[in-house]
Write a protein that holds these residues in place. Sequence first.
Motif, PDB file in Angstrom:
ATOM      1  N   SER A 164       0.822  -1.210   0.000  1.00  0.00           N
ATOM      2  CA  SER A 164       0.000   0.000   0.000  1.00  0.00           C
ATOM      3  C   SER A 164       0.855   1.259   0.000  1.00  0.00           C
ATOM      4  CB  SER A 164      -0.912   0.019   1.224  1.00  0.00           C
ATOM      5  OG  SER A 164      -0.130   0.085   2.407  1.00  0.00           O
ATOM      6  N   ASP A 165       2.161   1.080  -0.050  1.00  0.00           N
ATOM      7  CA  ASP A 165       3.043   2.244   0.044  1.00  0.00           C
ATOM      8  C   ASP A 165       4.048   2.304  -1.106  1.00  0.00           C
ATOM      9  OD1 ASP A 165       4.525   0.066   0.822  1.00  0.00           O
ATOM     10  OD2 ASP A 165       5.311   0.977   2.652  1.00  0.00           O
ATOM     11  N   GLY A 166       3.584   1.924  -2.290  1.00  0.00           N
ATOM     12  CA  GLY A 166       4.440   1.991  -3.469  1.00  0.00           C
ATOM     13  C   GLY A 166       4.666   3.429  -3.912  1.00  0.00           C
ATOM     14  N   VAL A 167       5.624   3.595  -4.792  1.00  0.00           N
ATOM     15  CA  VAL A 167       5.958   4.911  -5.326  1.00  0.00           C
ATOM     16  C   VAL A 167       5.875   4.846  -6.846  1.00  0.00           C
ATOM     17  CG1 VAL A 167       7.761   6.668  -5.526  1.00  0.00           C
ATOM     18  CG2 VAL A 167       7.490   5.393  -3.380  1.00  0.00           C
ATOM     19  N   VAL A 168       5.153   5.789  -7.422  1.00  0.00           N
ATOM     20  CA  VAL A 168       5.018   5.877  -8.870  1.00  0.00           C
ATOM     21  C   VAL A 168       5.370   7.298  -9.285  1.00  0.00           C
ATOM     22  CG1 VAL A 168       3.414   5.735 -10.819  1.00  0.00           C
ATOM     23  CG2 VAL A 168       3.235   4.102  -8.934  1.00  0.00           C
ATOM     24  N   PRO A 169       6.336   7.469 -10.197  1.00  0.00           N
ATOM     25  CA  PRO A 169       6.699   8.816 -10.639  1.00  0.00           C
ATOM     26  C   PRO A 169       5.464   9.568 -11.156  1.00  0.00           C
ATOM     27  CG  PRO A 169       8.272   7.214 -11.472  1.00  0.00           C
ATOM     28  CD  PRO A 169       7.142   6.435 -10.857  1.00  0.00           C
ATOM     29  N   GLY A 170       5.322  10.808 -10.701  1.00  0.00           N
ATOM     30  CA  GLY A 170       4.211  11.642 -11.140  1.00  0.00           C
ATOM     31  C   GLY A 170       3.003  11.591 -10.216  1.00  0.00           C
ATOM     32  N   ILE A 171       3.015  10.680  -9.249  1.00  0.00           N
ATOM     33  CA  ILE A 171       1.922  10.598  -8.278  1.00  0.00           C
ATOM     34  C   ILE A 171       2.466  10.969  -6.912  1.00  0.00           C
ATOM     35  CG2 ILE A 171       0.255   9.080  -7.131  1.00  0.00           C
ATOM     36  CD1 ILE A 171       0.127   7.438  -9.688  1.00  0.00           C
ATOM     37  N   VAL A 172       1.813  11.910  -6.267  1.00  0.00           N
ATOM     38  CA  VAL A 172       2.226  12.337  -4.940  1.00  0.00           C
ATOM     39  C   VAL A 172       1.570  11.430  -3.909  1.00  0.00           C
ATOM     40  CG1 VAL A 172       2.179  14.229  -3.269  1.00  0.00           C
ATOM     41  CG2 VAL A 172       2.483  14.718  -5.708  1.00  0.00           C
ATOM     42  N   GLY A 173       2.361  10.890  -2.994  1.00  0.00           N
ATOM     43  CA  GLY A 173       1.831  10.051  -1.941  1.00  0.00           C
ATOM     44  C   GLY A 173       1.958   8.566  -2.242  1.00  0.00           C
ATOM     45  N   ARG A 174       1.504   7.777  -1.275  1.00  0.00           N
ATOM     46  CA  ARG A 174       1.590   6.323  -1.367  1.00  0.00           C
ATOM     47  C   ARG A 174       0.622   5.788  -2.417  1.00  0.00           C
ATOM     48  NH1 ARG A 174       0.822   3.839   4.384  1.00  0.00           N
ATOM     49  NH2 ARG A 174      -1.237   3.825   3.465  1.00  0.00           N
ATOM     50  N   VAL A 175       0.997   4.678  -3.044  1.00  0.00           N
ATOM     51  CA  VAL A 175       0.193   4.065  -4.085  1.00  0.00           C
ATOM     52  C   VAL A 175       0.080   2.557  -3.811  1.00  0.00           C
ATOM     53  CG1 VAL A 175       0.062   3.595  -6.567  1.00  0.00           C
ATOM     54  CG2 VAL A 175       0.995   5.769  -5.759  1.00  0.00           C
ATOM     55  N   ASP A 176      -1.137   2.025  -3.930  1.00  0.00           N
ATOM     56  CA  ASP A 176      -1.309   0.569  -3.845  1.00  0.00           C
ATOM     57  C   ASP A 176      -0.632  -0.051  -5.061  1.00  0.00           C
ATOM     58  OD1 ASP A 176      -2.860   0.811  -1.565  1.00  0.00           O
ATOM     59  OD2 ASP A 176      -4.759   0.566  -2.618  1.00  0.00           O
ATOM     60  N   MET A 177       0.071  -1.148  -4.849  1.00  0.00           N
ATOM     61  CA  MET A 177       0.751  -1.848  -5.925  1.00  0.00           C
ATOM     62  C   MET A 177       0.187  -3.258  -6.027  1.00  0.00           C
ATOM     63  SD  MET A 177       2.817   0.511  -6.957  1.00  0.00           S
ATOM     64  CE  MET A 177       4.148  -0.153  -7.917  1.00  0.00           C
ATOM     65  N   ASP A 178      -0.056  -3.701  -7.252  1.00  0.00           N
ATOM     66  CA  ASP A 178      -0.687  -4.991  -7.496  1.00  0.00           C
ATOM     67  C   ASP A 178       0.086  -5.777  -8.537  1.00  0.00           C
ATOM     68  OD1 ASP A 178      -3.533  -4.642  -6.139  1.00  0.00           O
ATOM     69  OD2 ASP A 178      -3.084  -2.769  -7.178  1.00  0.00           O
ATOM     70  N   LEU A 179      -0.013  -7.109  -8.419  1.00  0.00           N
ATOM     71  CA  LEU A 179       0.540  -8.012  -9.413  1.00  0.00           C
ATOM     72  C   LEU A 179      -0.606  -8.832  -9.958  1.00  0.00           C
ATOM     73  CD1 LEU A 179       3.649  -9.271  -7.415  1.00  0.00           C
ATOM     74  CD2 LEU A 179       3.624  -7.583  -9.268  1.00  0.00           C
ATOM     75  N   ALA A 180      -0.721  -8.902 -11.272  1.00  0.00           N
ATOM     76  CA  ALA A 180      -1.779  -9.686 -11.902  1.00  0.00           C
ATOM     77  C   ALA A 180      -1.171 -10.947 -12.506  1.00  0.00           C
ATOM     78  CB  ALA A 180      -2.463  -8.862 -12.988  1.00  0.00           C
ATOM     79  N   TYR A 181      -1.903 -12.044 -12.392  1.00  0.00           N
ATOM     80  CA  TYR A 181      -1.410 -13.338 -12.875  1.00  0.00           C
ATOM     81  C   TYR A 181      -2.266 -13.841 -13.995  1.00  0.00           C
ATOM     82  CZ  TYR A 181       1.181 -13.110  -8.535  1.00  0.00           C
ATOM     83  OH  TYR A 181       2.006 -12.708  -7.525  1.00  0.00           O
TER      84      TYR A 181
END
Length: 127
Positions: free
Chosen positions: A110-127
């Motif tokens: 729940s605390d990923g980092v994505v360039p261009g987004i301010v703040g924490r980001v949920d990160m997911d893996l799809a199978y």
Amino acid sequence: GSAQSEAQHTLRLLKAAGLTPSKLKYGVYYDVEDECQADSNLAAICKTYCDTIKAAGFKVGVYSSLSWWNTKLTKSTFSTWNRWVAQWPYKTGQQRCQYGKPYEIWQCMSDGVVPGIVGRVDMDLAY
């Protein structure tokens, strides 16, 4: 009931946004994790929502935490839909979440980092 109303509202929003089943790669997921739902007949609620979304032609699934999948979303009905399991935090070397049944998406942090987004980001893996 309210699940039917929520499903109809979801379909209205999808239509208003111009989103058709062929435009949604992952489908529509019903978020089930609120404590006010804990004592409800979750299988019946999800069935109403998911059946309505599926009847409109969309792929459908249920999103919840690992804890809820293991303790509250255990009826065989849930194997009918795709599962999206939230289990954080991601640990180095941990290749999959610890859910013992099939799932399509793992929300691994729940605390990923994505360039261009301010703040924490949920990160997911799809199978």
